[in-house]
Design an enzyme around this catalytic site. Structure first.
Site, PDB file in Angstrom:
ATOM      1  N   CYS A 154      -3.959   7.597   6.327  1.00 42.87           N
ATOM      2  CA  CYS A 154      -2.356   7.664   6.924  1.00 42.87           C
ATOM      3  C   CYS A 154      -2.809   7.874   8.420  1.00 42.87           C
ATOM      4  O   CYS A 154      -1.792   7.323   9.095  1.00 42.87           O
ATOM      5  CB  CYS A 154      -1.530   8.764   6.115  1.00 42.87           C
ATOM      6  SG  CYS A 154      -1.435   8.692   4.679  1.00 42.87           S
ATOM      7  N   CYS A 168       0.902  -1.197  -0.040  1.00 40.73           N
ATOM      8  CA  CYS A 168       0.091   0.112   0.183  1.00 40.73           C
ATOM      9  C   CYS A 168       0.990   1.259  -0.010  1.00 40.73           C
ATOM     10  O   CYS A 168       0.508   2.246  -0.208  1.00 40.73           O
ATOM     11  CB  CYS A 168      -0.838   0.014   0.922  1.00 40.73           C
ATOM     12  SG  CYS A 168      -1.696  -1.524   1.550  1.00 40.73           S
TER      13      CYS A 168
END
Lengths: 388, 146
Positions: free
Chosen positions: B102, B33
């Site tokens: 994030c 990712c």
């Protein structure tokens, strides 16, 4: 403010050359006539479009009446593929393309799949190349179109277009090439190369944004793209973007003039950048083919770091560049092109594309080499993947 | 696209590195990712006295790592566990919507490091130094749409 700014993203877009802008300007407020009218300023607009069409035809070796202006390169790709697909549906429903096309082609093909067409996405080798044999092997009785990009926008790989076109000609299949990155940058002759349809976009060769063109060889069966008035022979109706078309014409004329000398300089810059980065930065790989690549394109993968971080830090020192990392693509997957050439995800995330143009100099590469290696090292020091 | 605070924490990240004799270490994320966060903690009397991170990821991943370590320093374990991804993002004056995952990573890294600490404290084997959240990229994509 004399903050340093070095633009190394010419594959994203280019500035408009002063001569191009100058040629365009009168068509905004002085010669603003609608080209479809009969009075003098309308006729002037019409004449300007005709001249631009001649210039495009001259640049790619076609007839003027085979050039159709569009709103962009993406539009030209959409039109070429959907237009040929729908006009030839009675003959077959199979299209061949590659895994590394621009989304303008890939997403158009995916759309057609949802409408009953069958699409073969040819894989590429580690350099991003397809072979003519792959194309030959993929042809089926129901194949109607092959669409393969001239040169890749990310890794710069230039495909064996002429050889591929020989096969499509022999099999009686139409051949389209998305030449958005190639036109104005490398020599192209549709007649000699056997290309049936070709897409281009003005802002990749120092022309304005919002204007492109599609070359359609005389006799190719293709549906109209925008229905309306009689513009572009009724195949792409809409009042013409006269200034934009004039800009495209002027830009392609300049681009094809003295191309060899300009490319020699770009290749020098490119090879200097490749040599120095490969020498000075450890754990780096060059993506794309060492020589079969666009004159101004380099693409590296730096292990252990992520591309967006790299771009942000380069931007802080005034260097504008691109990456194929997920974070810059707006999705969570890295570039489909880098995955198609076999890079693992984490290496693809750490890619950097630098594309040089006519405004770049050796000093720009020196500045890059002064800034890039310490930035890469700084990010690596921060990375849990980097163990010295 | 990023706030000034995000850019500050990205360009001048706080607490980068690894604690040599850490009491708890957690690693989350997945190179597939494009983001991995490793957090190490020093804990004394239930208080996080030091926190350091190493991150492979985009600007938002680095900035959230930096901010997360700042937020948990001096906090009790319970207080640290209560820190949400939203709290980390808010402390950075927000993140662009596509970057919110994030901040999940920062929250998960804190939790993973604290779980490691608890395991060690309870005398379980210490070789399990890092844990991966085992998320898949598709799951994160799903979060984006929320």
């Amino acid at each position: 403010m004399d903050k340093k700014f070095i633009y190394l993203d010419h594959a994203a877009t280019t500035f408009v050359k002063p001569e191009v802008l100058e040629a365009m300007l009168p068509f905004f407020n002085e010669k603003y006539g609608n080209p479809s009218t009969i009075y003098s300023i309308g006729r002037e607009s019409k004449k300007a479009i005709d001249e631009a069409r001649d210039k495009v035809a001259l640049a790619i070796g076609s007839q003027a009446n085979e050039i159709f202006f569009t709103g962009s390169g993406t539009e030209a790709d959409n039109w070429a593929i959907k237009g040929v697909a729908y006009a030839n549906r009675a003959r077959g429903n199979h299209i061949i393309t590659t895994a590394i096309e621009h989304h303008a082609v890939l997403h158009t093909c995916q759309y057609l799949e949802s409408d009953g067409f069958e699409v073969t996405y040819l894989p590429v080798d580690e350099y991003g190349l397809v072979t003519p044999e792959q194309v030959r092997d993929a042809v089926k009785p129901n194949t109607i179109l092959v669409s393969i990009m001239f040169a890749n926008n990310e890794i710069g790989t230039v495909q064996p277009i002429e050889e591929i076109a020989k096969i499509t000609k022999e099999k009686g299949i139409y051949f389209h090439t998305d030449a958005v990155q190639a036109i104005g940058n490398i020599p192209i002759n549709v007649e000699k190369m056997g290309i049936d349809l070709l897409s281009m976009s003005a802002h990749k060769f120092y022309g304005p944004k919002g204007v492109g063109a599609l070359y359609v060889r005389k006799g190719v069966k293709i549906t109209s793209f925008i229905h309306g008035g009689a513009q572009e022979k009724g195949r792409r109706a809409s009042t013409e973007n006269v200034a934009g078309i004039v800009g495209l014409g002027k830009a392609i004329e300049i681009a094809t003039n003295n191309m060899e000398a300009k490319n020699k300089k770009l290749i020098e810059l490119r090879d200097k950048a490749i040599k120095e980065v490969m020498e000075k930065v450890p754990y780096v790989r060059l993506n794309g083919h060492p020589t079969k690549r666009l004159p101004g394109n380099v693409n590296f993968s730096f292990e252990f770091i992520e591309g967006e971080s790299l771009l942000l830090m380069l931007d802080m020192v005034g260097i504008a560049a691109s990456s194929g990392s997920a974070c810059t693509s707006g999705s969570l997957d890295p570039s489909h092109v880098l995955l198609a050439i076999g890079l693992p995800h984490e290496i693809a995330h750490g890619s950097l594309r630098l594309t040089f143009g006519e405004d770049n100099t050796n000093e720009d590469i020196d500045y890059l080499m002064q800034k890039l290696p310490p930035i890469v090292e700084r990010l690596r020091q921060m990375s849990p993947l980097y163990v010295k | 696209m990023y706030s000034e605070k995000v850019m500050d924490h990205f360009m001048n990240p706080r607490n980068v590195g690894e604690i040599e004799d850490a009491d708890g270490v957690g690693q989350v994320g997945n190179p597939k990712c494009g983001d991995i966060m490793k957090m190490s903690l020093k804990i004394e009397n239930n208080i996080i006295v030091d926190a350091k991170f190493k991150t492979f990821g985009c600007g938002a991943a680095v900035a959230t790592s930096s901010m997360a370590t700042e937020l948990i320093k001096g906090k009790t374990i319970e207080e640290a566990l209560a820190i949400t991804n939203k709290a980390v993002a808010d402390a950075l004056d927000g993140l662009p919507p596509v970057k919110m995952h994030c901040s999940n990573l920062a929250e998960e890294a804190i939790k993973a490091a604290l779980e490691d600490y608890m395991r060690k404290k309870n005398g379980e084997t210490g070789d399990n130094k890092t844990t991966s959240c085992g998320r898949r990229c598709e799951d994160i994509e799903h979060l984006h749409k929320d």
